[in-house]
Design a protein around this motif. Structure first.
Motif, short mmCIF file in Angstrom:
data_model
loop_
_atom_site.label_atom_id
_atom_site.label_comp_id
_atom_site.label_asym_id
_atom_site.label_seq_id
_atom_site.Cartn_x
_atom_site.Cartn_y
_atom_site.Cartn_z
N VAL A 222 0.83 -1.20 0.00
CA VAL A 222 0.00 0.00 0.00
C VAL A 222 0.87 1.26 0.00
CG1 VAL A 222 -1.80 1.26 1.22
CG2 VAL A 222 -1.85 -1.23 1.17
N VAL A 223 1.89 1.26 0.83
CA VAL A 223 2.74 2.45 0.94
C VAL A 223 3.46 2.74 -0.38
CG1 VAL A 223 4.79 3.41 2.06
CG2 VAL A 223 3.06 2.22 3.42
N LEU A 224 4.03 1.67 -0.96
CA LEU A 224 4.72 1.84 -2.25
C LEU A 224 3.78 2.35 -3.33
CD1 LEU A 224 7.06 -1.25 -2.70
CD2 LEU A 224 7.68 1.16 -2.84
N SER A 225 2.58 1.76 -3.39
CA SER A 225 1.62 2.16 -4.42
C SER A 225 1.23 3.62 -4.24
CB SER A 225 0.37 1.28 -4.35
OG SER A 225 0.74 -0.07 -4.37
N TYR A 226 1.00 3.98 -2.97
CA TYR A 226 0.61 5.35 -2.68
C TYR A 226 1.71 6.32 -3.14
CZ TYR A 226 -1.53 9.24 -0.18
OH TYR A 226 -2.12 10.43 0.12
N ALA A 227 2.95 5.99 -2.78
CA ALA A 227 4.07 6.85 -3.14
C ALA A 227 4.20 6.96 -4.66
CB ALA A 227 5.36 6.30 -2.53
N TRP A 228 4.05 5.84 -5.34
CA TRP A 228 4.21 5.85 -6.79
C TRP A 228 3.12 6.70 -7.46
CZ3 TRP A 228 1.35 2.99 -10.76
CH2 TRP A 228 1.96 3.10 -12.03
N LEU A 229 1.88 6.52 -6.99
CA LEU A 229 0.78 7.31 -7.57
C LEU A 229 1.00 8.79 -7.32
CD1 LEU A 229 -2.38 5.15 -6.79
CD2 LEU A 229 -1.24 5.49 -8.98
N LEU A 230 1.51 9.10 -6.13
CA LEU A 230 1.77 10.50 -5.79
C LEU A 230 2.82 11.08 -6.73
CD1 LEU A 230 0.46 12.06 -3.49
CD2 LEU A 230 2.53 11.73 -2.15
N VAL B 67 -3.63 -1.04 -7.63
CA VAL B 67 -2.17 -1.07 -7.73
C VAL B 67 -1.58 -1.82 -6.53
CG1 VAL B 67 -0.08 0.33 -7.84
CG2 VAL B 67 -2.10 1.03 -9.11
N SER B 68 -2.14 -1.57 -5.34
CA SER B 68 -1.64 -2.27 -4.15
C SER B 68 -1.79 -3.78 -4.31
CB SER B 68 -2.41 -1.83 -2.90
OG SER B 68 -2.34 -0.44 -2.75
N LEU B 69 -2.94 -4.20 -4.85
CA LEU B 69 -3.15 -5.64 -5.04
C LEU B 69 -2.13 -6.20 -6.03
CD1 LEU B 69 -7.04 -5.79 -5.20
CD2 LEU B 69 -5.59 -6.68 -3.37
N ALA B 70 -1.88 -5.43 -7.10
CA ALA B 70 -0.91 -5.89 -8.09
C ALA B 70 0.47 -6.01 -7.47
CB ALA B 70 -0.88 -4.92 -9.28
N VAL B 71 0.85 -5.01 -6.67
CA VAL B 71 2.17 -5.05 -6.02
C VAL B 71 2.25 -6.22 -5.05
CG1 VAL B 71 3.75 -3.80 -4.51
CG2 VAL B 71 2.50 -2.56 -6.30
N TRP B 72 1.17 -6.43 -4.33
CA TRP B 72 1.09 -7.56 -3.38
C TRP B 72 1.32 -8.89 -4.08
CZ3 TRP B 72 0.18 -9.46 1.52
CH2 TRP B 72 -0.57 -10.63 1.65
N VAL B 73 0.59 -9.12 -5.16
CA VAL B 73 0.74 -10.37 -5.90
C VAL B 73 2.15 -10.46 -6.48
CG1 VAL B 73 -0.02 -11.67 -7.94
CG2 VAL B 73 -1.70 -10.58 -6.46
N PHE B 74 2.61 -9.34 -7.02
CA PHE B 74 3.94 -9.31 -7.63
C PHE B 74 5.01 -9.63 -6.59
CE2 PHE B 74 7.58 -7.52 -9.79
CZ PHE B 74 7.34 -7.90 -11.10
N ALA B 75 4.90 -9.01 -5.42
CA ALA B 75 5.91 -9.20 -4.38
C ALA B 75 5.92 -10.64 -3.88
CB ALA B 75 5.65 -8.24 -3.22
N LEU B 76 4.73 -11.19 -3.61
CA LEU B 76 4.69 -12.54 -3.04
C LEU B 76 5.09 -13.58 -4.09
CD1 LEU B 76 1.62 -12.33 -0.68
CD2 LEU B 76 4.01 -12.44 -0.07
N THR B 77 4.72 -13.32 -5.36
CA THR B 77 5.15 -14.24 -6.41
C THR B 77 6.68 -14.17 -6.57
OG1 THR B 77 3.04 -13.79 -7.50
CG2 THR B 77 4.67 -15.00 -8.77
N GLY B 78 7.20 -12.95 -6.45
CA GLY B 78 8.65 -12.79 -6.48
C GLY B 78 9.32 -13.53 -5.33
N PHE B 79 8.66 -13.50 -4.17
CA PHE B 79 9.18 -14.20 -3.00
C PHE B 79 9.23 -15.71 -3.27
CE2 PHE B 79 8.13 -16.36 1.06
CZ PHE B 79 9.32 -16.12 1.71
#
Lengths: 194, 657
Positions: free
Chosen positions: B435-443, B457-469
């Protein structure tokens, strides 16, 4: 376990019900939306007079007399072609004909504001040249009434009875043949109704 | 020339061959005659050969401008470039149905060639089911819908031309890919029917049917993605998905197919969800058939629909009722035999995959209801309703939130037992960081913060991060990227694709900008920091069209691009088509559609700014790619060697019923 068995029948039942609908849909015209308005009162509206924007009409202005509601525009060649015959109907039968003027190019984004002076000038010229059957014309500037009536194009004509109820919807022009076959008897009968 | 008649005769032979394919292997099984049982591949090969020949006959008629063939006269024109003459073969109802049959026989023959490791009785049953499905469709094309009908004796001098909407590279590949997907589910369907017939559905069944499911599903994914891209370029509205009934008809089998893939994983690995898996396999093909019916019967109004008479619609409906009715009856009668007795913990991967299926089924039901509800309403005499984008968009927003959260966590769970509780702290951290990253990026982007965009965007980052993990963990386990199993790669790529699509969709839906402008040559307009200058509007002359092309220069910072937006007038049909000019990169599309010239001499232009829209199709392509990667997993091949030993025992079992 009984429950489990019943659950296995559910997909079949669902499909059976869907099939019945698909079957009936096969034999009905998907474009026959307008028929849903048959035998219903004309939907509420509030439109300006085409020639005199200070005058306004509402659905009550259609009531009290058997009326032809004619959708038309100067851009529509077939509409011009039927003006003559409609004028004859007005003169010979004393039938009230009201126009719903359907303007083109009214997307406020693309086309800008409607040039009303130019339009009324055009309408005036057309009616002088082909005949004027209309008691008055309403400008359906946002196509709202046309949409509510289920209009698919121009010309189209609705027969309205004395109570403002739609009794017939004709797509295409009205010529002597169409009139005799489809509308003459109906209008006569509606005139005799109370 | 008798080529068209020859084409028709090939189809009649095809009908006869599908009868043989449907009956002979089953008779062989009943009589325990091994030779008869194994005739399936022969009939399948012949069936494919005659269908291909018939298809070539029609192609020949198109290439030689044989306007004495009604279908050619209606869908081609002597001025049409040769590559569009070839694609015009499937540009109308009859020809596209022939393509449908070609692909069905193609899948049948592919299965017959690649299935020699399956138990003979299973293989025979599956081929017979495909034969039964074929019978109906070959009957349909020969009796009611032959593309070889003649216009003789009064044939036209020239053809009516291919619908200009279909004269686009996207259209060359969109229908074949889509049909590869639709029809590919027939093989999966045949697997399910064979399982119901024999009552045998075990882990090996899931292993055998998985590659076929994957292949069909991957093609369908590509087909839908390219269809969306085609609509975006060709329809001139800058939209990429319209929830049109026919789009929905292709989306439903995809949703069910995706559920099936995940459910097959459980059946394969854990032996659970058997009845449910079979139901999904039947549903995927049933929904494909329903889509065929909706497109070809004229019961719904859509840009895609083929004009046709109710006689044809009725025939397809009867086919539909037979295929789906019989299979679901079978299911109702036999599914109870497919028991499973596995146990698993509430926080195990089985439950995560079960939830996945719940989401996909709910999504399918929403699309199904939204598509058919107007029809139900009208036929029940309740008047007319229209269900459009707002309904679907809202429902899918509700669905995608819990789904994406689950998608991040699910693959980290373990089979049977609870392994996720230990990771709660890590998951919370990732959630907050997303959420924080998405917020900062949108800003930083400077278009403001839209709530729904932030969510997406937060959901996309979440999926992206955990899949990356997960990728990181697979890497740790194997020590090299190459050694990670293909099926694991497939899952990762597919989930990355989903994240990319969610990102693209949330950005496009919330930050798109649109200008309707009138411009004189030399004028400059600005959209989202990009200057667009109209250099000239020139005449345009194509092979079968004339038109205008607006030459525009886009200036963004130091970079300059040229954009050409066309308006084409197709002579034979008198149709005007917008060919939008698009400059695309991963950050945004600039999309220009040319309108009319006004009396003042200025031109009307519609300009769109679509941020990150490419990510939607990138996501689609990644998801399709995932399917193809999964098929390449060696276990589908290694297993083949192992299975040879078991074939004889299964046959022996079957010989003494």
């Amino acid at each position: 376990m009984q429950l489990r068995k019943i659950a296995f029948i559910l997909p079949l039942l669902t499909f059976a019900i869907v099939s019945v609908y698909l079957y009936s849909a096969l034999y009905s015209d998907p474009r026959a939306k307008e028929s849903s308005l048959l035998n219903r009162t004309v939907p509420d509206f509030q439109l300006n007079d085409l020639m005199d924007p200070t005058r306004q009409y509402k659905v009550k202005d259609l009531k009290g007399e058997v009326t032809l509601l004619n959708i038309w525009g100067v851009w529509c060649t077939t509409c011009k072609a039927e003006l003559g015959f409609l004028t004859k109907l007005k003169e010979e039968l004393g039938l009230r004909i009201i126009g719903i003027y359907y303007p083109l190019d009214v997307d406020p984004d693309l086309d800008g504001p409607l040039d009303l002076a130019k339009l009324t000038n055009n309408v005036d010229k057309t009616l002088k040249a082909y005949g004027n059957p209309y008691q008055f014309n309403m400008l359906d500037i946002e196509h709202q009434l046309s949409f509510d009536l289920g209009v698919t194009g121009a010309p189209e004509t609705f027969v309205i009875d004395k109570h403002g109820v739609v009794r017939a919807h004709h797509m295409g022009d009205i010529n002597p043949r169409v009139w005799q076959i489809k509308l003459a008897a109906l209008v006569q009968q509606l005139k005799e109704e109370e | 020339m008798m080529i068209p008649e020859l084409g028709h005769i090939f189809l009649v032979i095809g009908f006869a061959l599908s009868l043989l394919l449907a009956v002979v292997p089953l008779v062989g099984l009943r009589m325990q005659d091994a030779q008869l049982t194994q005739t399936g591949p022969l009939f399948a090969t012949l069936l494919f050969a005659v269908t291909l020949l018939s298809f070539l006959c029609l192609t020949y008629a198109f290439l030689t401008d044989d306007f004495s063939v009604l279908y050619v006269a209606n869908n081609s024109n002597s001025q049409l470039p040769y590559y569009y003459k070839i694609t015009a073969v499937w540009g109308g109802h009859e020809g596209s149905f022939l393509l449908w049959l070609l692909i069905l026989s193609g899948w049948t023959v592919a299965f017959s060639w690649l299935s020699d490791h399956l138990p003979a009785d299973y293989r025979a049953r599956i081929l017979a089911v495909l034969g039964w499905v074929s019978i109906g469709f070959y009957l349909f094309i020969t009796i009611l819908s032959s593309p070889f009908e003649r216009t003789l004796p009064y044939f036209p001098v020239d053809g009516a031309d291919l619908n200009p909407l279909l004269q686009d590279p996207g259209m060359i590949i969109h229908p074949p890919l889509l049909y590869m997907g639709y029809v590919g589910f027939a093989v999966v369907f045949a697997f399910a029917m064979a399982a119901l017939m024999t009552g045998r559905l075990d882990a090996s069944w899931a292993k055998w049917s998985r590659p076929w499911t994957l292949a069909a599903w991957a093609f369908l994914t590509l087909g839908i993605t390219i269809g969306s891209w085609w609509a975006y370029n060709e329809l001139g509205w800058g939209g990429w998905w319209f929830w049109d009934p026919v789009e929905n008809a292709s989306f439903m089998p995809w949703l069910v197919g995706t559920a099936l893939l995940h459910s097959l994983a459980v059946t394969d690995q854990r032996g659970a969800f058997k009845a449910w898996t079979v139901l999904l396999a039947i549903s995927a093909f049933s929904l494909s058939l329903l889509g065929t019916f909706l497109v070809r019967s004229g019961v719904i109004v859509s840009v895609h629909a083929f004009a046709t008479d109710p006689g044809r619609g009725l025939f397809i409906l009867v086919l539909l009722a037979l295929v789906i009715g019989i299979s679901l009856t079978y299911f109702a009668a036999r599914a109870d035999n497919l028991r499973h007795t596995t146990k698993f913990h509430f926080l195990s991967r089985e439950v995560a995959l079960w939830l996945n299926n719940v989401f996909f089924s709910a999504a399918t039901l929403i699309v199904l209801l939204g598509t058919l509800m107007p029809l139900f309403y009208k036929e029940s005499g309740l008047g007319t309703i229209s269900i459009g984008e707002p309904f679907f968009n809202e429902m899918f927003t509700y669905l995608v939130v819990p789904f994406a959260i689950l998608l991040g966590i699910g693959p980290l769970m373990r089979w049977k037992k609870n392994g996720i509780s230990k990771k709660t702290a890590m998951l919370l951290l990732v959630a907050v960081a997303s959420v924080v990253l998405s917020y900062a990026w949108l800003l930083l982007r400077g278009q403001g913060i839209e709530g729904l965009a932030l969510l997406g965007v937060s959901l996309a980052v979440w999926v992206f991060a955990l899949t990356g993990f997960q990728l990181f963990r697979f890497f740790q386990q194997t020590g090299s990227l190459v050694k990670i199993k293909r099926s694991h790669w497939a899952m990762l790529v597919g989930h990355f694709g989903f994240a990319a699509a969610v990102l693209g969709i949330s950005m496009t839906m919330n930050y798109s900008d649109e200008r309707d402008v009138r411009m004189l040559v030399g004028d400059v307009v600005n959209i989202q920091g990009i200057d667009l200058k109209l250099n000239a509007v020139r005449d345009l002359n194509g092979p079968n069209y004339s038109g205008l092309v607006a030459d525009i220069t886009a200036i963004q910072g130091n970079a300059k691009y040229s954009i050409l937006a066309e308006k084409r007038f197709y002579k034979a049909r008198g149709m005007i088509m917008t060919e939008a000019g698009v400059h695309a990169n991963l950050a945004r599309d600039v999309y220009v559609a040319l309108g009319e010239q006004l009396d003042s001499g200025s031109w009307v232009l519609r300009i769109y700014y679509k941020p990150l829209i490419r990510w939607i199709w990138l996501g689609g392509i990644l998801i399709a790619l995932a399917g193809f990667i999964a098929i390449l997993d060696p276990r589908y091949r290694r297993w083949k060697v192992k299975s040879r030993a078991t074939v004889s025992t299964v046959e022996a079992e079957h010989a003494t019923p």
